[in-house]
Design a protein around this motif. Structure first.
Motif, PDB file in Angstrom:
ATOM      1  N   LEU A 166      -6.014   4.860  -7.991  1.00  0.00           N
ATOM      2  CA  LEU A 166      -5.217   4.707  -6.775  1.00  0.00           C
ATOM      3  C   LEU A 166      -5.970   5.200  -5.553  1.00  0.00           C
ATOM      4  O   LEU A 166      -5.818   4.651  -4.457  1.00  0.00           O
ATOM      5  CB  LEU A 166      -3.887   5.448  -6.932  1.00  0.00           C
ATOM      6  CG  LEU A 166      -2.890   4.767  -7.872  1.00  0.00           C
ATOM      7  CD1 LEU A 166      -1.767   5.723  -8.270  1.00  0.00           C
ATOM      8  CD2 LEU A 166      -2.303   3.516  -7.214  1.00  0.00           C
ATOM      9  N   SER A 167      -6.798   6.222  -5.717  1.00  0.00           N
ATOM     10  CA  SER A 167      -7.630   6.674  -4.595  1.00  0.00           C
ATOM     11  C   SER A 167      -8.522   5.544  -4.112  1.00  0.00           C
ATOM     12  O   SER A 167      -8.669   5.316  -2.904  1.00  0.00           O
ATOM     13  CB  SER A 167      -8.481   7.874  -5.030  1.00  0.00           C
ATOM     14  OG  SER A 167      -7.677   8.962  -5.439  1.00  0.00           O
ATOM     15  N   ALA A 168      -9.115   4.822  -5.059  1.00  0.00           N
ATOM     16  CA  ALA A 168      -9.989   3.708  -4.697  1.00  0.00           C
ATOM     17  C   ALA A 168      -9.201   2.513  -4.173  1.00  0.00           C
ATOM     18  O   ALA A 168      -9.621   1.845  -3.221  1.00  0.00           O
ATOM     19  CB  ALA A 168     -10.823   3.301  -5.912  1.00  0.00           C
ATOM     20  N   VAL A 169      -8.050   2.235  -4.786  1.00  0.00           N
ATOM     21  CA  VAL A 169      -7.230   1.092  -4.363  1.00  0.00           C
ATOM     22  C   VAL A 169      -6.791   1.249  -2.913  1.00  0.00           C
ATOM     23  O   VAL A 169      -6.884   0.316  -2.103  1.00  0.00           O
ATOM     24  CB  VAL A 169      -6.006   0.940  -5.294  1.00  0.00           C
ATOM     25  CG1 VAL A 169      -4.957   0.032  -4.664  1.00  0.00           C
ATOM     26  CG2 VAL A 169      -6.437   0.390  -6.646  1.00  0.00           C
ATOM     27  N   LEU A 170      -6.310   2.430  -2.565  1.00  0.00           N
ATOM     28  CA  LEU A 170      -5.842   2.641  -1.193  1.00  0.00           C
ATOM     29  C   LEU A 170      -6.994   2.531  -0.204  1.00  0.00           C
ATOM     30  O   LEU A 170      -6.864   1.901   0.855  1.00  0.00           O
ATOM     31  CB  LEU A 170      -5.157   3.999  -1.078  1.00  0.00           C
ATOM     32  CG  LEU A 170      -3.821   4.147  -1.808  1.00  0.00           C
ATOM     33  CD1 LEU A 170      -3.277   5.554  -1.638  1.00  0.00           C
ATOM     34  CD2 LEU A 170      -2.815   3.121  -1.316  1.00  0.00           C
ATOM     35  N   ALA A 171      -8.110   3.145  -0.520  1.00  0.00           N
ATOM     36  CA  ALA A 171      -9.265   3.047   0.381  1.00  0.00           C
ATOM     37  C   ALA A 171      -9.714   1.595   0.528  1.00  0.00           C
ATOM     38  O   ALA A 171     -10.115   1.161   1.612  1.00  0.00           O
ATOM     39  CB  ALA A 171     -10.404   3.915  -0.147  1.00  0.00           C
ATOM     40  N   VAL A 198       0.831  -1.201   0.000  1.00  0.00           N
ATOM     41  CA  VAL A 198       0.000   0.000   0.000  1.00  0.00           C
ATOM     42  C   VAL A 198       0.870   1.257   0.000  1.00  0.00           C
ATOM     43  O   VAL A 198       0.487   2.282  -0.565  1.00  0.00           O
ATOM     44  CB  VAL A 198      -0.982   0.025   1.191  1.00  0.00           C
ATOM     45  CG1 VAL A 198      -1.998  -1.089   1.069  1.00  0.00           C
ATOM     46  CG2 VAL A 198      -0.264  -0.018   2.526  1.00  0.00           C
ATOM     47  N   THR A 199       2.050   1.206   0.627  1.00  0.00           N
ATOM     48  CA  THR A 199       2.876   2.410   0.654  1.00  0.00           C
ATOM     49  C   THR A 199       3.463   2.714  -0.717  1.00  0.00           C
ATOM     50  O   THR A 199       3.568   3.878  -1.109  1.00  0.00           O
ATOM     51  CB  THR A 199       3.994   2.298   1.701  1.00  0.00           C
ATOM     52  OG1 THR A 199       4.868   1.210   1.383  1.00  0.00           O
ATOM     53  CG2 THR A 199       3.422   2.078   3.089  1.00  0.00           C
ATOM     54  N   HIS A 222      -7.884  -1.024   0.582  1.00  0.00           N
ATOM     55  CA  HIS A 222      -6.956  -1.812   1.400  1.00  0.00           C
ATOM     56  C   HIS A 222      -6.911  -1.353   2.855  1.00  0.00           C
ATOM     57  O   HIS A 222      -6.114  -1.881   3.643  1.00  0.00           O
ATOM     58  CB  HIS A 222      -5.543  -1.742   0.804  1.00  0.00           C
ATOM     59  CG  HIS A 222      -5.342  -2.685  -0.352  1.00  0.00           C
ATOM     60  ND1 HIS A 222      -5.732  -2.377  -1.631  1.00  0.00           N
ATOM     61  CD2 HIS A 222      -4.807  -3.933  -0.411  1.00  0.00           C
ATOM     62  CE1 HIS A 222      -5.436  -3.383  -2.436  1.00  0.00           C
ATOM     63  NE2 HIS A 222      -4.885  -4.336  -1.724  1.00  0.00           N
ATOM     64  N   GLN A 223      -7.721  -0.386   3.217  1.00  0.00           N
ATOM     65  CA  GLN A 223      -7.744   0.076   4.610  1.00  0.00           C
ATOM     66  C   GLN A 223      -8.336  -1.001   5.507  1.00  0.00           C
ATOM     67  O   GLN A 223      -9.297  -1.678   5.147  1.00  0.00           O
ATOM     68  CB  GLN A 223      -8.561   1.359   4.717  1.00  0.00           C
ATOM     69  CG  GLN A 223      -8.454   2.062   6.072  1.00  0.00           C
ATOM     70  CD  GLN A 223      -9.172   3.409   6.053  1.00  0.00           C
ATOM     71  OE1 GLN A 223     -10.111   3.618   5.277  1.00  0.00           O
ATOM     72  NE2 GLN A 223      -8.743   4.323   6.915  1.00  0.00           N
TER      73      GLN A 223
END
Length: 538
Positions: A379-384, A348-349, A386-387
């Protein structure tokens, strides 16, 4: 907000700012130690004791291992993170015991190390062990070596130590190690990232020669090669090791060199925090390879990767040298962006840093192609996505969720798009608020300055109207000022957990600076970049 919190923030806003001076000193030092600054490594130092006793500083390395041993007999951080360093240190002391140059005073620490391995570390399930790089190669290799050394001891000595064979953790086998060693024996070309582990592969680097500085950015791999070929065959590598040994007083760090990694993280983090810096031209130039081809590597001897490339691009942009992040397209996958092709896992980082790089570009170039805008949306959706349920993120390159959470929050707060990104930032801030310790710190195992700095960066990225934030920030800021003399805990993923000391120091300085910005009411979007972000999530 309490009177005490108000007073701390007011003091931070009105007193002279030593943070800027400290940051500038940090920047000046980047060019003076181009290999980077990393704390001494138990694993790497142990490998030098075992495979290269001819190198200067051998006795000092043994002394380092002895004083680094924990009371329970293990070495290294808590939990399964202790397995790799304990194997390396125990094997190293066994090697020193067997060569006859050390006395029987090594028997007791060897016995304690073996006791920790047999009693707690090896009787575990491989699925519960941390995902440190090449654990499935290192652990079988060192278990086999230790068993061989125990079997070869003099009977009187062997009687005082546990009998071989030591077991492997349940679910871990030697299949991959055998396959890689067979490929080496057959002369096949190995993936470049495996150069980092040459000390356990019985391999010779493909680019070996007199001009080679470091094998796989690893002192242990470099020492193993020099032991095999002789120092005269690698004068540049020998000089590199001597310099590391001299700087460390015997023990060595890992990874090294980390030239680009250190510079990119330090410059990006300090500039993002609104600290005006003027890096030497040579330091800036060392990052520019990120703009071409497949980007740039952490340091000499390692393959290029999306993480270092993205942070280098972000640093260049924040320092007024923006570039097209097209080099990052080589790492795009169905899931997001990989750290390097063929990565075993998802970071994620890395994806947060890639969002920073693309976000910088589209903020400056709103007319950038649709592919760039889609990358920011994606990427906005991908990171959210994986929260974690509790609001944090966890990553495969750092043991602490505070690092991963800070990376994701900073990227989403500045460049994220959509309500989901904004909600993810708020949830992360709630997790940070709820996990603060009584002394004002944050940390996975105990409170640390590094993790406190990341937690503060998360809180300082949310609106000031969020309840309790200023109180928590004040307490965290006070902890940082009280903990400046403490040694930083290794938290970064390598063969074992390690500490890139200058990067950690920069993160602490950035958090202190952001506290001052919050206290003085300065708009971070102006202070950081000289322009207002076009983000839709705040």
């Amino acid at each position: 907000m309490s009177d005490g919190a108000t007073r701390v923030l007011a003091d931070a806003a009105t007193t002279a700012d030593p943070v800027v001076d400290a940051a500038r000193e940090l920047i000046a030092g980047l060019g003076l130690r181009p290999w980077g600054q990393v704390a001494a490594s138990v694993y790497e130092t142990g490998r030098l004791v075992a495979v290269a006793p001819w190198l200067t500083g051998h006795d000092q390395r043994i002394a380092f291992l002895l004083r680094s041993q924990r009371p329970d007999g293990a070495w290294g951080p808590p939990e399964g993170y202790a397995l790799v360093p304990t194997l390396s240190a125990t094997d190293a002391l066994l090697a020193a015991l067997a060569d006859g140059r050390a006395g029987t005073e090594l028997l007791a620490p060897v016995a304690r190390g073996l006791g920790a391995l047999v009693g707690t570390l090896l009787p575990s399930d491989a699925r519960t062990l941390p995902d440190t790089p090449a654990l499935d190669l290192i652990v079988p290799a060192l278990v086999d070596t230790i068993n061989d050394r125990l079997a070869g001891l003099e009977p009187a000595t062997a009687a005082r130590l546990p009998r071989p064979p030591l077991p492997l953790p349940t679910g871990l086998n030697r299949d991959r190690l055998r396959a890689v060693r067979s490929a080496v024996a057959a002369g096949r070309t190995l993936p470049p990232k495996l150069a980092h582990f040459y000390e356990i592969l019985d391999a010779v680097p493909a680019d070996a020669g007199p001009t080679l500085t470091a094998v796989g950015a690893s002192p242990a791999a470099t020492a193993a090669w020099l032991t095999a070929v002789g120092p005269a065959a690698g004068p540049a590598a020998h000089a590199f090791l001597r310099a590391l040994i001299r700087d460390g007083g015997g023990p060595v760090p890992c990874p090294a060199p980390i030239t680009v990694f250190e510079r990119a993280w330090v410059l990006s983090g300090l500039r993002r925090a609104g600290i005006t810096i003027n890096p030497p031209a040579a330091v800036l130039e060392s990052l520019t390879a990120a703009t071409a081809g497949r980007g740039i590597a952490t340091g000499d001897g390692l393959p290029t990767d999306a993480d270092t490339t993205a942070v280098s691009l972000d640093a260049l942009a924040r320092l007024g040298r923006p570039a097209d992040p097209a080099s990052l397209w080589a790492y795009e996958t169905a899931d997001g962006f990989c750290t390097w092709p063929g990565e075993d896992g998802f970071s994620v980082t890395t994806n947060a840093h890639v969002l920073d790089a693309f976000g910088q570009h589209v903020a400056r170039h709103p007319d950038a192609g649709a592919r760039y805008h889609r990358a920011v949306d994606r990427l906005s959706a991908v990171l959210a996505g994986h929260q974690r349920a509790d609001g944090a993120w966890q990553d495969r390159w750092h043991a602490s969720p505070y690092y991963a959470t800070a990376c994701c929050v900073l990227a989403l707060a500045e460049f994220g798009r959509g309500a989901t990104a904004a909600e993810a930032v708020d949830r992360a801030a709630g997790w940070v608020l709820n996990s603060q310790r009584a002394d004002g710190s944050w940390g996975r195992w105990d409170g640390t300055a590094e993790e406190t700095a990341y937690a503060l960066q998360v809180l300082l990225a949310v609106p000031t109207t969020v309840p309790r934030v200023d109180e928590a920030v004040a307490r965290g800021h006070a902890y940082l000022h009280e903990s400046t003399a403490r040694e930083h805990r290794p938290l970064w993923y390598g063969k074992e957990l390690y500490c890139p000391t200058v990067i950690v120091r920069a993160a602490v300085l950035a958090a202190c600076r952001l506290t001052r910005i919050r206290a003085s009411g300065v708009d971070r979007s102006v202070v950081d970049c000289g322009y207002r972000s076009t983000k839709t999530a705040t």
